[in-house]
Design a protein around this motif. Sequence first.
Motif: not given
Length: 469
Positions: A218, A344, A376-377, A380-381
């Motif tokens: 990140h 995403a 990191w996305e 979190e998802q």
Amino acid sequence: MLHNWLGAEPFRKGLALYLKRHQYKNALTEDLWAALEESSEKPVNKVMSTWTGQIGYPMLTVDVVETSDSVTLHVQQQKFCANGDNSSEQQWLVPVTVVTQSRDTPQTYLLEGREGQIVLEGARPGDWIKVNPKQIGLFRVKYSDDLLKRLLPAVKNQALGAADRLGIQQDLFALAKAGYSSTANLLTLMGSYGTERNYVVLSSINANLADLGSLFNHLPCYEQFKAMRRKIFSPILSEVGWEKKDTDGHTDALLRNMLIGTLGHSGDTEVIEKCREMFKLHSKEVDNGAGKLIPADIRGSVYSTVRNSGGGDEYEELLKLFKNTDLHEERDRIQRVLGCGPDAELRGKTLDFALSDAVRSNDTPFVIAGVAKAGWEGREQTWAFVKNNYPIFLERYAGGFLFQRLVQTTCASFVDMDKYKDVEKFFSENKAPSAERAIKQSLEGIKLRCSWLQRDGEAVAQWFKDHGF
């Protein structure tokens, strides 16, 4: 370690004595030590009671004092703790073995206190010095900056054996992660492995670099980190090649697959284009026999690279391949990489897919783990998805190891104390007795990673600049 310290013959005689003396009888640990002590005439019970009577293991900090005619190694011990704690007063009696550049015959010394001196016979000033050759002893070794620097050429030109090349970087990785050493020193060491060809050594380096990557992905320096990985692994792939050779052994196939996947996820444009080309031909072959199948031993890495660098078209093609095969091995390759891309929306689609009837319930955690590995996305998802669907997961997996696996792959890689509080709060309100240990380990892992980044983040960014990445 004990066998090495006593020697093969005294150890064999001691075991024979122990078995003969206690045949058809009960025996205690101390009975074995007594027999080995009798055969070797060494204080086995005194030494081994420090290992069997307390938890943990030591870290040895080593430095050298040299004169024109002598080389003396200074050794100091303390308990190794994953969080870098220095408060323990524990001590061990440690058989320490050393080899040097000028003398490859091992020299063994028994460290009986907090610190000691070893006069290295046959060593010359400026020699590299390897403590714990072949990684026989159960301890970590922290070299002074000078001694570590001396070892770099021995790693690069492979004057050290594979076990030692493996052990040096494993020790330094563990020390850097705990805060006993600098991550910048670790990166310098890893840069010396560009000539490495041993799969076991390279696999360990790759895994440790992946751990580092999840710490930095990140941050702006992540692109420089990927450039470093390309510099290490690209020449190795060029030598190993994409095609299987008649002279290949089992580990050559494993190495080739690992290199393609690593370089593909590190932005190597040649590897990415090659993978995309192979994927197109593979799809044509499956559709109408007008292409060429990807060899099975590299197919997973090719799929992963294509998915990571592609978009919706590649995603749909992978789903099509998934639906059109009856082989679980092939389905498993595909479902594990569906979530690794940067989009995403497609990651969310993969998470929903993981809970669908198309995926076996035993495979679901591994599909979800693929999303969690997408930076990191993705972490979190994935965490949000698990929280929202927690009753389903609890009903499916509570009491089994897959639930523990789900917790660890979802939570343990966070590098944010806010996420620590979120995870802690969630599981305090949603009890999971069967995963209690996994939850505690994940929370501890988040804390350690946060400390690691806070401690070394700026130094690592500076290291990349200083080394031209």
